[in-house]
Design an enzyme around this catalytic site. Structure first.
Site, PDB file in Angstrom:
ATOM      1  N   PRO A  15      -6.273   2.978   5.048  1.00 16.19           N
ATOM      2  CA  PRO A  15      -4.828   3.137   4.953  1.00 16.19           C
ATOM      3  C   PRO A  15      -4.034   1.922   5.432  1.00 16.19           C
ATOM      4  CG  PRO A  15      -5.743   4.465   6.737  1.00 16.19           C
ATOM      5  CD  PRO A  15      -6.898   3.958   5.927  1.00 16.19           C
ATOM      6  N   ASN A  16      -2.999   1.650   4.681  1.00 17.23           N
ATOM      7  CA  ASN A  16      -2.012   0.605   4.983  1.00 17.23           C
ATOM      8  C   ASN A  16      -2.516  -0.814   4.743  1.00 17.23           C
ATOM      9  OD1 ASN A  16       0.053   2.461   5.897  1.00 17.23           O
ATOM     10  ND2 ASN A  16      -1.269   2.816   7.662  1.00 17.23           N
ATOM     11  N   ARG A  23       2.897  -6.563   5.837  1.00 16.91           N
ATOM     12  CA  ARG A  23       2.802  -5.657   6.974  1.00 16.91           C
ATOM     13  C   ARG A  23       2.589  -6.448   8.281  1.00 16.91           C
ATOM     14  NH1 ARG A  23      -2.623  -2.184   8.384  1.00 16.91           N
ATOM     15  NH2 ARG A  23      -1.714  -1.000  10.090  1.00 16.91           N
ATOM     16  N   TYR A  28      -1.263  -9.382  11.401  1.00  9.16           N
ATOM     17  CA  TYR A  28      -2.287  -9.367  10.351  1.00  9.16           C
ATOM     18  C   TYR A  28      -2.289 -10.617   9.478  1.00  9.16           C
ATOM     19  CZ  TYR A  28      -2.654  -4.471  11.688  1.00  9.16           C
ATOM     20  OH  TYR A  28      -2.833  -3.320  12.402  1.00  9.16           O
ATOM     21  N   ASN A  79     -13.229  -1.700   6.397  1.00 13.59           N
ATOM     22  CA  ASN A  79     -12.119  -1.714   7.336  1.00 13.59           C
ATOM     23  C   ASN A  79     -11.373  -0.409   7.081  1.00 13.59           C
ATOM     24  OD1 ASN A  79      -9.847  -2.002   8.873  1.00 13.59           O
ATOM     25  ND2 ASN A  79      -9.323  -4.055   8.117  1.00 13.59           N
ATOM     26  N   ALA A  82      -6.575   2.662  10.536  1.00 25.32           N
ATOM     27  CA  ALA A  82      -6.370   3.623  11.627  1.00 25.32           C
ATOM     28  C   ALA A  82      -7.408   4.742  11.628  1.00 25.32           C
ATOM     29  CB  ALA A  82      -4.963   4.202  11.538  1.00 25.32           C
ATOM     30  N   HIS A  85     -10.255   4.902  14.201  1.00 26.57           N
ATOM     31  CA  HIS A  85     -10.051   5.431  15.553  1.00 26.57           C
ATOM     32  C   HIS A  85      -9.980   6.958  15.589  1.00 26.57           C
ATOM     33  CE1 HIS A  85      -9.103   1.241  15.942  1.00 26.57           C
ATOM     34  NE2 HIS A  85      -7.967   1.368  15.277  1.00 26.57           N
ATOM     35  N   ASP A  92     -19.519  10.148   9.611  1.00 25.63           N
ATOM     36  CA  ASP A  92     -20.612  10.948   9.063  1.00 25.63           C
ATOM     37  C   ASP A  92     -20.979  10.495   7.654  1.00 25.63           C
ATOM     38  OD1 ASP A  92     -20.747  12.395  11.394  1.00 25.63           O
ATOM     39  OD2 ASP A  92     -19.836  14.214  10.571  1.00 25.63           O
ATOM     40  N   GLU A 103     -18.540  -3.229   9.931  1.00 23.34           N
ATOM     41  CA  GLU A 103     -17.160  -2.818  10.201  1.00 23.34           C
ATOM     42  C   GLU A 103     -16.329  -4.071  10.473  1.00 23.34           C
ATOM     43  OE1 GLU A 103     -16.774  -0.432  13.721  1.00 23.34           O
ATOM     44  OE2 GLU A 103     -14.622  -0.086  13.393  1.00 23.34           O
ATOM     45  N   HIS A 105     -12.317  -5.593  11.347  1.00 24.52           N
ATOM     46  CA  HIS A 105     -10.890  -5.441  11.628  1.00 24.52           C
ATOM     47  C   HIS A 105     -10.263  -6.824  11.616  1.00 24.52           C
ATOM     48  CE1 HIS A 105     -11.178  -1.217  12.561  1.00 24.52           C
ATOM     49  NE2 HIS A 105     -12.292  -1.505  13.205  1.00 24.52           N
ATOM     50  N   VAL A 106      -9.170  -6.959  10.907  1.00 23.99           N
ATOM     51  CA  VAL A 106      -8.482  -8.251  10.799  1.00 23.99           C
ATOM     52  C   VAL A 106      -7.996  -8.700  12.173  1.00 23.99           C
ATOM     53  CG1 VAL A 106      -6.466  -9.414   9.806  1.00 23.99           C
ATOM     54  CG2 VAL A 106      -7.787  -7.775   8.422  1.00 23.99           C
ATOM     55  N   SER A 107      -7.373  -7.788  12.899  1.00 24.25           N
ATOM     56  CA  SER A 107      -6.840  -8.117  14.234  1.00 24.25           C
ATOM     57  C   SER A 107      -7.906  -7.844  15.285  1.00 24.25           C
ATOM     58  CB  SER A 107      -5.600  -7.262  14.516  1.00 24.25           C
ATOM     59  OG  SER A 107      -5.954  -5.882  14.598  1.00 24.25           O
ATOM     60  N   ARG A 112      -5.283  -5.097  21.754  1.00 24.85           N
ATOM     61  CA  ARG A 112      -4.100  -4.321  21.376  1.00 24.85           C
ATOM     62  C   ARG A 112      -4.061  -2.991  22.150  1.00 24.85           C
ATOM     63  NH1 ARG A 112      -3.732  -4.048  15.122  1.00 24.85           N
ATOM     64  NH2 ARG A 112      -1.622  -3.378  15.680  1.00 24.85           N
ATOM     65  N   ARG A 116      -6.704   1.737  20.060  1.00 21.23           N
ATOM     66  CA  ARG A 116      -7.444   0.986  19.028  1.00 21.23           C
ATOM     67  C   ARG A 116      -8.787   0.474  19.547  1.00 21.23           C
ATOM     68  NH1 ARG A 116      -3.410   0.199  15.079  1.00 21.23           N
ATOM     69  NH2 ARG A 116      -1.351   0.069  16.030  1.00 21.23           N
TER      70      ARG A 116
HETATM   71  C1  DQA Z   1      -6.979  -2.744  11.562  1.00 22.64           C
HETATM   72  C2  DQA Z   1      -6.772  -2.334  13.026  1.00 22.64           C
HETATM   73  C3  DQA Z   1      -6.376  -0.866  13.114  1.00 22.64           C
HETATM   74  O1  DQA Z   1      -6.162  -0.493  14.468  1.00 22.64           O
HETATM   75  C4  DQA Z   1      -5.110  -0.607  12.333  1.00 22.64           C
HETATM   76  O2  DQA Z   1      -4.797   0.770  12.362  1.00 22.64           O
HETATM   77  C5  DQA Z   1      -5.173  -1.122  10.943  1.00 22.64           C
HETATM   78  C6  DQA Z   1      -5.766  -2.435  10.710  1.00 22.64           C
HETATM   79  C7  DQA Z   1      -7.264  -4.256  11.438  1.00 22.64           C
HETATM   80  O3  DQA Z   1      -7.758  -4.653  10.390  1.00 22.64           O
HETATM   81  O4  DQA Z   1      -6.980  -5.021  12.365  1.00 22.64           O
HETATM   82  O5  DQA Z   1      -4.670  -0.511  10.026  1.00 22.64           O
HETATM   83  O6  DQA Z   1      -8.104  -2.058  11.058  1.00 22.64           O
END
Ligand code: DQA
Length: 148
Positions: A15-16, A23, A28, A79, A82, A85, A92, A103, A105-107, A112, A116
């Site tokens: 998501p997002n 964003r 990011y 990735n 959210a 978390h 599963d 896995e 994560h960009v950030s 943070r 997270r």
């Molecule tokens: C994220 C980190 C997550 O905490 C956040 O909810 C995202 C992006 C990242 O790529 O840094 O949507 O997965």
């Protein structure tokens, strides 16, 4: 193609992440999801692999995409945004298909908010890459192509 001898990877974004580029660019960066997918394609192709890219804002659709990898892919880069978390269902699903997983994560989630810092996916992933920006996806693809 079945997973045996398969040189295809599934790239899953949650998501997002479709909003990357606009964003919270201070967190990011300026790269878009299309940039990430192109980076994965180019990196995989340089190693003789192909990729399927999937993004959804819906948890169940992400579960279905992971299930579909069982016959179509030799590894997964994910990735889950959210949902990382919160989602036991995604954890599963990854455990259920039993493919190598990285896995991303960009950030740097550990710099943070505390919510997270924990990811349900990390314990079922072979590697976790955080805070490397979109280069994390390149590293993840390289990790998988070197090991498959
Ligand atoms: C994220 C980190 C997550 O905490 C956040 O909810 C995202 C992006 C990242 O790529 O840094 O949507 O997965």
């Amino acid at each position: 193609m079945t997973a045996s001898g398969c040189k295809n990877l599934l790239i899953v974004n949650g998501p997002n992440l479709n909003l990357l580029g606009t964003r919270e660019p201070h967190i990011y960066g300026a790269s878009t999801l299309a940039d990430i997918e192109q980076l994965c394609i180019v990196t995989a192709e340089s190693q003789g692999f192909t990729v399927d890219c999937f993004q959804s804002n819906h948890e169940g659709d992400l579960v279905d995409a992971i299930h579909s990898a069982a016959g179509d892919a030799a590894g997964i880069v994910i990735n889950a945004g959210a949902y990382s978390h919160t989602s036991i269902a995604l954890r599963d699903a990854l455990a259920g298909v039993g493919l190598p997983v990285v896995e991303v994560h960009v950030s740097n989630v550990h710099k943070r908010e505390e919510f997270r810092h924990f990811s349900y996916l990390s314990a079922v992933s072979d590697a976790v890459i955080v805070g490397a920006g979109i280069s994390g996806y390149r590293m993840a693809v390289e990790y998988l192509t070197e090991r498959i």
